[in-house]
Design a protein around this motif. Structure first.
Motif, short mmCIF file in Angstrom:
data_model
loop_
_atom_site.label_atom_id
_atom_site.label_comp_id
_atom_site.label_asym_id
_atom_site.label_seq_id
_atom_site.Cartn_x
_atom_site.Cartn_y
_atom_site.Cartn_z
N LYS A 1 32.74 36.66 63.72
CA LYS A 1 31.33 36.95 63.95
C LYS A 1 30.45 36.07 63.07
CE LYS A 1 27.99 40.76 64.09
NZ LYS A 1 27.79 42.22 63.89
N GLN B 1 30.58 32.52 64.53
CA GLN B 1 30.35 32.50 65.97
C GLN B 1 31.59 31.99 66.72
OE1 GLN B 1 26.74 30.23 66.59
NE2 GLN B 1 25.43 31.93 65.91
N GLY C 1 36.37 28.56 68.80
CA GLY C 1 35.04 28.47 68.25
C GLY C 1 34.42 27.13 68.54
N CYS D 1 30.32 24.04 63.38
CA CYS D 1 29.31 24.73 62.61
C CYS D 1 28.26 23.76 62.06
CB CYS D 1 29.96 25.46 61.43
SG CYS D 1 31.07 26.80 61.95
#
Length: 369
Positions: free
Chosen positions: A348, A351, A365, A368
Motif C-alpha cells: 500500500k 502502490q 508494482g 516510484c
C-alpha cells in the motif's frame, strides 16, 4: 578407542566415558568431546539427544531407593520371563556410581519400554506396503507398528533418535533398526517429524499416495485414508515430495515431484492425482534467532532491503523487479503482524500488490520515481 562415529543413541547411553562426561563435566572429558564434535558435526543431534536422556535418567535415580530399584528389576525379570522362556536374569553386583546409574537406565528403559512395546505396539508385516510397492527390507527386517488410540498426540523416538509426534487415530510402522543408506517409515494418518540430519541416510515417509524424503528437518504429513487430500507441511529445512505413480505410468517430474521449503506445503488431490504447492495460511518466523530478534524498523529504507529482511525472517521467497522498484523507499515499524498483513502495508505504501504463486510471493508494482 571406541568408534563413536558409528554409535546411535542406545550405544551412547551404554558408554561409561560418555555418561561420565555428561554427568561430571571433567575438563579432560569436555576437551575430548568438544574436539570430537567439531570433527563430527553430523553427529551433534544424536549426541544432544543422548545427553538429554542421560540427564533425565540421572535426575530420576535420585527418587529411587535401592529397595524400589530392586522392585523395578523384579518386575523386569517377571516381564521378560512372561514374554520369552529362554531369557534369564542374574543378580547384579554391588554398584559404583556408574553401576547404579546403568541399573536405573536398564530398569527404566527395559521395564517401561518392554511393557510399552508389548502392550501398545504390534508387529504387522502385512501392513508394510506403500500402494502396491512394498518397502525394500520389510521381508528380512523386523518392523514395529505404533497406533495412537488416545485423544491427545503421542510422542516417540525412532531408532535413529528422530522425534515423532503421532496424532490421534494415526498409525506408524518402522524397522527396529534402520538401514545404513536409508531410513524408511510408513504412515497412515498424521504425524509431525523432527528428523536428525544424516546426509548419508535419507529419511523417507511413505503414505499410500506420496513419499516424502528429507536429510534432516521438521515437517508434518497428514494422510488419513478417508480424506480427499494428502498434505505435507514444512517447518524447517528442505523436503522432497513425490507421488507414487503406477509402474506403467511414466513419472512427470513437474507434476509428480516437488521440493518444499520452510512455510510451504503441498496438497495432493487424490481424485485427479495432482500436487499443488503453496504457502501455509500463516507463515511462521523460522529464520535464525539473531535474525528474528532484530526489530523491523525502517526509515527511508530501500524496499529491496525490507523484502530481504522478510525473506530471512520467514525463509520465504519474494520475487520482484529490482530495477523497477529501485527508487522505492519505506519508513515503517513492523511488529507482530502476520506476514501477509506486513506485505499488505508495504504494498500500500509503494502502490504495489502481491500475489501468491506456487509457494512464492510475487510483487507487482510500478516505478516510484
Amino acid at each position: 578407542m571406541q568408534d563413536y562415529a558409528r554409535y546411535d543413541i542406545k550405544d551412547f547411553l551404554a558408554d561409561e566415558p560418555f555418561c561420565r562426561w555428561v554427568l561430571h563435566q571433567k575438563p579432560a572429558d569436555c576437551a575430548f568431546w568438544q574436539n570430537w564434535l567439531q570433527k563430527n558435526p553430523d553427529r551433534a543431534d544424536i549426541v544432544r539427544s543422548a545427553r538429554e536422556l542421560i540427564s533425565e535418567i540421572h535426575h530420576a535415580q535420585h527418587y529411587l531407593t535401592d529397595e524400589e530399584l530392586q522392585q523395578e528389576l523384579s518386575r523386569l525379570t517377571a516381564a521378560r520371563k512372561a514374554a520369552t522362556e529362554d531369557q534369564t536374569y542374574s543378580e547384579p553386583p554391588r554398584r559404583s556410581w556408574f553401576g547404579k546409574f546403568a541399573l536405573v537406565l536398564t530398569a527404566l528403559f527395559c521395564v517401561v519400554g518392554f511393557w510399552y512395546f508389548y502392550t501398545s505396539f504390534s508387529t504387522n508385516s502385512g501392513l508394510l506396503k506403500v500402494g502396491q510397492k512394498p518397502l525394500k527390507d520389510h521381508k528380512n527386517g523386523q518392523w514395529t507398528q505404533v497406533t495412537n488410540n488416545q485423544r491427545t498426540p503421542k510422542s516417540m523416538l525412532l531408532p535413529d533418535g528422530s522425534k515423532v509426534t503421532l496424532s490421534p487415530r494415526s498409525r506408524i510402522s518402522y524397522p527396529l533398526h534402520f538401514e545404513k543408506k536409508q531410513r524408511e517409515v510408513l504412515l497412515n494418518g498424521e504425524a509431525f517429524f523432527d528428523v536428525i540430519r544424516n546426509p548419508q541416510s535419507p529419511f523417507k515417509v511413505y503414505t499410500s499416495d506420496l513419499v516424502t524424503t528429507v536429510l534432516g528437518t521438521s515437517f508434518t504429513v497428514k494422510a488419513f485414508d478417508q480424506d480427499k487430500d494428502v498434505r505435507v507441511v514444512v517447518k524447517t529445512g528442505r523436503v522432497t515430495v513425490a507421488a507414487t505413480t503406477p509402474e506403467s505410468k511414466p513419472a512427470d517430474s513437474q507434476t509428480n515431484q516437488l521440493i518444499l521449503r520452510p512455510n510451504q506445503q503441498v496438497i495432493y488431490h487424490r481424485e485427479d492425482q495432482k500436487m499443488k504447492r503453496s504457502l501455509i495460511e500463516n507463515p511462521l518466523e523460522v529464520g535464525p534467532a539473531e535474525v528474528i530478534q532484530q526489530n523491523l524498523v525502517f526509515e527511508n529504507a530501500p524496499v529491496a532491503s525490507v523484502f530481504d529482511s522478510l525473506q530471512k525472517r520467514y525463509e520465504v521467497q519474494i520475487i520482484y523487479d529490482a530495477d523497477l522498484l529501485a527508487h522505492c523507499q519505506l519508513t515503517a515499524e513492523l511488529g507482530q503482524e502476520p506476514l501477509f498483513e506486513k506485505l499488505g502495508m508495504i504494498c500500500k505504501a509503494i502502490q504495489a500488490r502481491y500475489e501468491l504463486i506456487d509457494g512464492q510471493i510475487v510483487i507487482h508494482g510500478s516505478s516510484c520515481k
